[in-house]
Design a protein around this motif. Structure first.
Motif, short mmCIF file in Angstrom:
data_model
loop_
_atom_site.label_atom_id
_atom_site.label_comp_id
_atom_site.label_asym_id
_atom_site.label_seq_id
_atom_site.Cartn_x
_atom_site.Cartn_y
_atom_site.Cartn_z
N ALA A 277 17.51 23.73 -60.41
CA ALA A 277 18.23 22.93 -61.48
C ALA A 277 17.07 21.76 -62.08
CB ALA A 277 19.52 22.09 -61.08
N GLN A 278 16.45 21.33 -61.07
CA GLN A 278 15.47 20.35 -61.47
C GLN A 278 14.14 20.96 -62.33
OE1 GLN A 278 14.97 18.20 -57.81
NE2 GLN A 278 16.23 16.55 -58.47
N THR A 279 14.07 22.16 -61.86
CA THR A 279 12.78 22.71 -62.23
C THR A 279 12.92 23.88 -63.59
OG1 THR A 279 12.65 24.50 -60.62
CG2 THR A 279 11.65 22.44 -60.29
N SER A 280 14.25 23.72 -64.09
CA SER A 280 14.62 24.57 -65.17
C SER A 280 14.52 25.87 -64.78
CB SER A 280 13.85 24.26 -66.49
OG SER A 280 14.32 23.16 -66.87
N ASP A 281 14.42 26.29 -63.51
CA ASP A 281 14.41 27.46 -63.01
C ASP A 281 15.51 28.53 -63.33
OD1 ASP A 281 13.47 30.03 -61.85
OD2 ASP A 281 12.98 28.99 -60.00
N MET A 282 15.48 29.11 -64.40
CA MET A 282 16.75 29.89 -65.01
C MET A 282 17.11 30.89 -64.18
SD MET A 282 18.62 31.49 -67.29
CE MET A 282 17.68 32.74 -67.94
N PRO A 283 16.25 31.79 -63.88
CA PRO A 283 16.64 33.04 -63.31
C PRO A 283 17.35 32.74 -61.80
CG PRO A 283 14.36 33.50 -64.17
CD PRO A 283 14.76 31.91 -64.39
N LEU B 135 29.54 20.50 -56.67
CA LEU B 135 28.36 21.37 -57.04
C LEU B 135 27.98 21.69 -58.33
CD1 LEU B 135 27.17 22.89 -54.62
CD2 LEU B 135 28.55 24.84 -55.12
N ILE B 136 28.94 21.59 -59.24
CA ILE B 136 28.77 21.39 -60.58
C ILE B 136 28.07 20.54 -61.12
CG2 ILE B 136 29.78 21.63 -62.97
CD1 ILE B 136 32.05 23.26 -61.80
N ILE B 137 28.41 19.23 -60.43
CA ILE B 137 27.77 17.71 -60.99
C ILE B 137 26.33 17.90 -60.48
CG2 ILE B 137 27.83 15.53 -60.79
CD1 ILE B 137 30.82 15.61 -60.40
N ILE B 138 26.12 18.38 -59.41
CA ILE B 138 24.75 18.26 -58.59
C ILE B 138 23.79 19.31 -59.51
CG2 ILE B 138 23.56 19.22 -56.53
CD1 ILE B 138 25.59 18.57 -54.85
N VAL B 139 24.25 20.21 -59.92
CA VAL B 139 23.62 21.33 -60.86
C VAL B 139 23.15 20.41 -62.07
CG1 VAL B 139 23.16 23.42 -61.98
CG2 VAL B 139 24.17 23.31 -59.64
N VAL B 140 24.32 19.98 -62.83
CA VAL B 140 24.13 19.66 -64.04
C VAL B 140 23.33 18.44 -64.13
CG1 VAL B 140 25.49 18.49 -66.07
CG2 VAL B 140 26.44 20.46 -64.86
N ALA B 141 23.53 17.27 -63.15
CA ALA B 141 22.83 16.13 -63.23
C ALA B 141 21.47 16.29 -62.52
CB ALA B 141 23.60 15.12 -62.02
N GLY B 142 21.13 17.48 -61.96
CA GLY B 142 19.88 17.99 -61.48
C GLY B 142 18.92 18.20 -62.60
N ALA B 143 19.65 19.24 -63.47
CA ALA B 143 19.42 19.58 -64.61
C ALA B 143 18.55 18.67 -65.81
CB ALA B 143 19.91 20.75 -65.18
N LEU B 144 19.88 17.68 -65.82
CA LEU B 144 19.69 16.56 -66.85
C LEU B 144 18.82 15.36 -66.52
CD1 LEU B 144 23.06 16.78 -68.61
CD2 LEU B 144 21.17 18.01 -69.35
N GLY B 145 18.55 15.40 -65.23
CA GLY B 145 17.71 14.38 -64.63
C GLY B 145 18.49 13.02 -63.86
N GLY B 146 19.73 13.49 -64.07
CA GLY B 146 20.66 12.39 -63.26
C GLY B 146 20.82 11.00 -63.88
N GLY B 147 21.12 9.87 -63.31
CA GLY B 147 21.63 8.61 -63.63
C GLY B 147 23.06 8.23 -63.58
N TYR B 148 23.31 7.22 -63.14
CA TYR B 148 24.55 6.84 -62.82
C TYR B 148 25.64 6.90 -63.68
CZ TYR B 148 27.92 3.58 -60.35
OH TYR B 148 28.81 2.87 -59.75
N TRP B 149 25.56 6.66 -64.88
CA TRP B 149 26.53 6.88 -66.01
C TRP B 149 26.73 8.15 -66.47
CZ3 TRP B 149 30.10 3.39 -65.67
CH2 TRP B 149 29.63 2.20 -65.37
N LEU B 150 25.69 9.06 -66.16
CA LEU B 150 25.91 10.63 -66.46
C LEU B 150 26.92 10.90 -65.18
CD1 LEU B 150 25.04 13.16 -67.79
CD2 LEU B 150 23.39 13.49 -65.93
N ALA B 151 26.44 10.49 -64.01
CA ALA B 151 27.46 11.04 -62.86
C ALA B 151 28.77 10.66 -62.91
CB ALA B 151 26.62 10.55 -61.63
#
Lengths: 321, 288, 549
Positions: A277-283, B135-151
């Motif tokens: 997720a952190q590295t935008s590794d889409m596949p 799990l959804i939040i972990i993925v979304v927050a991970g992709a968007l870079g995290g942050g307290y209010w985002l969480a």
């Protein structure tokens, strides 16, 4: 419940699973699309690169194509179970997941067994010793354990049994069965205790409920031994709700594993999920999301089937409110 | 029959079940009051500036000067614990309140009116059941870079359907009751029936559920901070202290253990209060 | 702790780790070290292909933080660069004083401004017994230089690579490039067997295929999640290596690796990210840190308000107390540094006195709160201002220290924690959006032009790292001139001028000389330094004779 009804239920669930996966993959794709930074940024890692390389990578990952084209290109391959290569490590996604699945599955099964042992047995004992000191102690312990999330429990166990009294390793996952068992004991405990506490309360409530039933009293009145009554009548009926709950445990484990893997440096699926997720590794993230969804849906289905098998009275009416 | 008459049962029962909370719950309430006070005045109560670094005095063990020692940047762990109460409490409070308002409205609507809202809500809930929200939040927050209010925002969004489902079930239980029929016969508008007649009867469920949501969010927010997806680095936060001080387990273990215990204790207190509220509520239900 | 522990090659983290030792690193620019490793003498490296020790070691257990995904040197592969050179070698080696030494090439010559010739050593064979030829070198280098290669930027000045005969490799450059001379000695110029790579083009380097080289240890197996096995190549050109097997284990992070060292599961960790935390977890007395030519820095976006005001940038430079930043790195830094170009890289450009005299002329910005306040008062924002500073995972500690120091000046920095990808995207994205940020280089190449990556208009392109968006025309000229000549005195003048310009405009605030750290209680690595992983470094592993515990 007839065989045909069961088949119908399975069929319905599988159709729902396909729909779920379709929606999920699109949502994940959109997420990766709006996330800051691209797969190319992740791959280059902030190191200087030639403009040609940037261009080539952009084309390889179709980042210059329109949004829907990009999704279609992924979907087309995914439909024939080709999930592509990780944009970060350049290895096939299925290989990467395959190698990590073993340890993660070991952890999940270990935690599941511990949960069952630590949840069901004390739950029954507490119910039999209702309102006694032991019962109160167990219930109080359960409340504390239930409120202690895996990442806190992990740190506490790590400190107690790997630093203060170093009887378990503090990190790593080991090789071979017994070594893995030894390495994964603390992580599995950290993962299991919270869920076991939940199960303990559930089992206790269910057992108390069953013990109050008339048929238990009748059985006792007929002169059957207490042990016989417990095993033949009480356990079987008390465990029905427990079985339904246990199917949902896998979902808990997946979320909890992310934390526990971080605490104990296990390098499993959970870590891979966050990293992708952190590295935008889409596949990678697509394949993982689908894998997790399928596993959870199938385990819920299995739990429901077990429910039907244990309790033949159940007339399965499909989804209930 | 007047409108006031049909709301009567609820007020009657409240008087009957009023009782003093047991000692344990008293302790929990006391503890939570303390945590709330610390959360409000946190930095002011702290013996040191929680952000004051002293890299040359880092990793000191507990002493009279630093009750819980110092961390890797030489900051006072005890002061950071006090200051960290705010981010531990504030987010979950927002989540519980927003989820209660939205969840109750949606639940009432879905339970009372059925139809589109109901089926949309149930599909949303199905999705939540299929994939755990954390799990959804972990993925979304991970992709968007995290942050307290985002969480906080994500957690609120994903908590609403579960809350709404509970309230829907509670509403469904109320709909066939005579007082609802009576109100309908009297020509009371649907909106008024939902808010003025049904809701007071399921308010206890709503409150108990919110307390449980609060406990769950507390743990979830701390967990996201633990993963580095919640509180900003530098802000004192229990979940973040837990992980950033984990490597200190060999040198100043209390720097990591203390925030862990704080999370567990707070969650335990809230859960016990939630259980108590729930129990009171169901006893009242049985008494009726 | 963030979950994604994989470190990028470029930016290995400043893990916020603790330590028993007080974090008071010595102030000296060179040779700062931590742990007991510094208390005993580490021997020098041996001759080309030779092992430092002759003690038979049946198995060396090595720990690496981060996995090896592939052995293909053109792909991104976390810790791959540390194991690839054990089996695949370069043509030259960088000696202890930064001079070039023979390795696979026994001789080399600069034929003209733009032509270099390398003569391969006799009797070098690949693991399958076939001889190393110039065709293999040509193939390997062209593979590394191809547009899709991760290493293409190191070959951007190469016109052609030829193999006029079996033993000769000729490199022709497009224009003179003084930095090329070092490339054949680096990990990004290693050689593998052409035949094997061609036959397995699709899977080259991957776990099932691996690669074939000439190095002292053969790649036996690779599992990207657990580790890698290597065994001695009996017919190695330098003689059979004394270490029979090398078993590499990958760890998710420093902490778990430290615990493995403590438990005796590994003998040596050749690279540690957070030395003091590692040492505390590993039981103490394990780490040895030496300085590298990399410089950690704070970049200031020179074209973005309010940073476009040179007085603001100078105020920031005066407000930074480097000692505290160094302490916050928990042993990663080898000492404070107030020059962007590491003095280590300037050394080959003249005698010690000449270089010192030139560097002494460069204006510095020592820690001086009053001067900082005075500069800020002269700027367009005399009352200070607020700004955001993104920090990648691992940069938090240093960023927090910087923020605290600037807060005293009246500049209020909000730290925005971002993932690696977002950070990479920001620093190499559109130039006018590149942020104020702290960064470590994590690596360096042995020429003063190394720091060019931060400078000039060429590095404003997407994917390039002129983070400060600083590209005055005269600086572009200086950068070009520095590469156009190989005359040391002339280059000393050019790079001193560049340092003057950097001091004048302050696009970057240099913070500290980055260190590199290995950890062991039983072994040392001879010749450990900036380029330790450009040669088969296990040849330099030597049992500790004194002070071993």
């Amino acid at each position: 419940m007839t065989g045909r009804a069961i088949l119908l239920m399975i069929g319905k669930r599988l159709v729902a699973l396909v729909v779920l996966v379709a929606i999920l993959s699109f949502l994940v794709f959109s997420l990766v699309h709006i996330a800051p930074g691209t797969a190319v940024d992740a791959y280059l890692g902030g190191k200087p690169a030639t403009p040609e390389l940037v261009q080539l990578l952009t084309e390889r990952y179709h980042l210059d194509e329109p949004f829907f084209t990009q999704y279609w290109l992924w979907l087309k391959d995914a439909l024939v179970f080709d999930f592509g290569e990780s944009t970060l490590t350049t290895l096939p996604v299925t290989d990467e997941i395959g190698i990590r699945l073993g340890p993660s599955a070991f952890l999940a099964v270990y935690a599941y067994v511990l949960t069952m042992i630590l949840g069901v047995v004390p739950g029954i004992i507490a119910a039999l010793r209702q309102r006694k000191l032991l019962d109160r102690g167990l219930v109080a312990g359960a409340v504390v354990a239930l409120s202690t999330p895996p990442f806190v429990m992990g740190i506490l166990l790590l400190y107690l049994f790997a630093v203060l009294v170093p009887i378990f390793p503090a990190a790593g996952r080991g090789e071979g069965f017994f070594d893995q068992l030894w390495h994964l004991t603390l992580p599995a405990l950290a993962l299991a205790l919270c869920v076991a506490a939940f199960l303990l309360r559930h089992t206790r409530a269910s057992m108390i409920n069953v013990l109050d039933q008339d048929y238990i009293m009748f059985a006792r009145a007929r002169g059957l031994s207490w042990g016989h009554v417990l095993v033949r009548y009480a356990f079987r009926n008390a465990l029905i709700p427990v079985v339904t709950v246990s199917g949902a445990l896998l979902a808990f484990f997946f979320a909890g594993a992310v934390f526990v893997e971080a605490t104990f440096s296990l390098g499993g699926i959970g870590e891979l999920l966050v990293q992708s997720a952190q590295t935008s590794d889409m596949p990678m993230i697509q394949a993982l999301a689908i894998l997790i969804a399928v596993l959870i849906v199938l385990s819920n289905l299995l739990a429901d089937l077990a429910y039907v098998a244990i309790d033949p009275r159940i007339r399965f009416e499909g989804r209930s409110a | 029959m007047t409108e006031a008459a049909v709301t009567a049962p609820q007020q009657l029962t409240r008087r009957r079940t009023k009782s003093r909370p047991p000692l344990l719950i008293g302790l929990c309430l006391g503890f939570m009051t303390l945590v709330l006070i610390v959360a409000v005045f946190g930095a002011a109560l702290a013996p040191h500036d929680p952000a004051q670094q002293n890299v040359l005095g880092s990793l000191a063990p507990p002493s009279a000067e630093h009750w819980l020692g110092t961390d890797g940047l030489g900051r006072d762990v005890f002061s950071r614990m006090l200051a960290g109460a705010r981010s531990a409490i504030m987010g979950p409070l927002v989540i519980a309140v927003v989820a209660m308002i939205c969840g109750n409205l949606l639940g009432l609507l879905a339970g009372y009116r059925a139809g589109l809202v109901d089926s949309l809500l149930m599909r949303w809930v199905d999705l939540m059941v299929a994939i755990p929200s954390l799990l959804i939040i972990i993925v979304v927050a991970g992709a968007l870079g995290g942050g307290y209010w985002l969480a906080v925002a994500l957690l609120t969004l994903l908590t609403i359907p579960t809350d709404a489902r509970v309230m829907r079930a509670a509403t469904l239980e109320q709909v066939p009751r005579p007082y609802v029929e009576a109100a309908k016969t009297l020509g009371v508008s649907n909106g008024r029936i939902m808010v003025r007649h049904i809701w007071p009867n399921i308010a206890a469920t709503a409150v108990a559920n919110s307390v449980i949501i609060f406990a769950g969010s507390l743990v979830a927010i701390a967990g996201l901070s633990f993963l580095g997806l919640g509180a900003e680095p530098g802000t004192p936060d229990w979940g973040q202290m837990l992980s950033e001080n984990q490597p200190l387990l060999f040198t100043n273990p209390v720097a990591s253990i203390a925030p862990g215990i704080a999370i567990a204790l707070t969650a335990t207190a809230v859960n016990l209060i939630g259980d108590w509220v729930y129990e009171k509520m169901s006893r009242r239900g049985a008494a009726r | 702790m963030t979950v994604a522990r994989r470190r990028s090659l470029a930016l290995t983290t400043v893990a916020l780790l603790g330590a028993a030792a007080v974090a008071a690193c010595s102030g000296g620019g060179a040779g700062g070290s931590a742990g007991s490793g510094a208390t005993h003498q580490v021997p020098q490296v041996a001759g080309p292909g030779e092992s430092v020790t002759d003690t038979e070691i049946p198995q060396l257990d090595v720990g690496l933080s981060g996995a090896v995904n592939t052995l293909d040197p053109t792909l991104r592969s976390d810790s791959g660069i540390y194991v690839q050179p054990l089996g695949m070698e370069a043509l030259l080696r960088i000696g202890p004083d930064g001079e070039l030494q023979p390795w696979l090439a026994s001789e080399w010559e600069q034929v003209s401004d733009t032509v270099y010739e390398y003569t391969l050593r006799e009797g070098v064979t690949f693991w399958d017994g076939t001889e190393l030829t110039s065709e293999d070198v040509k193939y390997s280098w062209e593979y590394l230089a191809a547009p899709e290669s991760r290493r293409a930027n190191f070959y951007s000045s190469v016109q052609s690579i030829d193999a006029p005969d079996e033993r000769t490799v000729r490199v022709t450059l497009k224009q003179p490039d003084a930095s090329w001379q070092y490339t054949p000695a680096m990990f990004y110029a290693i050689v593998f067997q052409k035949e094997h790579a061609e036959q397995n083009a699709a899977t080259f380097g991957q776990p099932g295929t691996l690669a074939i080289g000439t190095g002292p240890w053969k790649f036996d197996s690779l599992n990207p999640t657990s580790g890698m096995e290597l065994s001695a190549y009996e017919d190695y050109w330098g003689g059979e290596p004394p270490v029979e097997r090398v078993s590499v284990t990958f760890f998710a992070d420093d902490n778990s690796m430290a615990l493995a060292l403590r438990a005796g599961e590994i003998d040596i960790a050749p690279l540690v990210n957070g030395p003091e935390g590692f040492d505390a977890a590993a039981g103490g007395g394990t780490v040895t840190t030496v300085p590298t030519c990399g410089t950690a820095l704070l970049s200031l976006p020179t074209q973005t308000a309010p940073w476009d005001d040179v007085h603001v940038r100078r105020a920031v430079a005066y407000a930074i107390n480097r000692e505290d930043v160094v302490a916050a790195t928990q042993g990663r830094a080898s000492g404070p540094l107030d020059l962007l170009i590491s003095p280590i890289l300037m050394r080959p450009l003249g005698s010690d006195d000449e270089v010192q005299a030139a560097l002494d002329e460069v204006e510095r910005y020592p820690y001086d709160p009053e001067a900082a306040a005075a500069e800020l008062a002269r700027s367009g924002s005399p009352d200070g201002f607020s700004a955001t500073i993104p920090a990648y995972p691992g940069a938090e500690a240093a960023t927090q220290v910087i923020a605290a120091q600037l807060a005293e000046l009246g500049i209020d920095l909000r730290i925005d924690p971002v993932g690696d990808t977002e950070w990479f995207g920001a620093v190499s994205g559109p130039p006018d959006q590149r942020p104020l940020t702290f960064s470590e280089t994590g690596a360096c190449s042995p020429d003063p032009s190394w720091n060019d990556i931060w400078l000039g208009s060429a590095n404003l392109a997407q994917g390039s790292t002129n983070v400060a968006n600083w590209a005055p025309a005269d600086v572009d000229q200086l950068l070009a001139a520095g590469l156009a000549t190989q005359d040391p005195a002339e280059r000393l003048g050019i790079y001193t001028n560049l340092l003057h310009r950097l001091s004048e405009d302050v696009p970057y605030v240099p913070l500290y000389a980055e260190g590199t750290t290995y950890a062991s209680t039983t072994y040392d690595i001879a010749g450990y330094g900036s380029f330790w992983y450009s040669t088969p470094w296990v040849l330099n592993v030597v049992p500790r004779t004194d002070g071993a515990s």
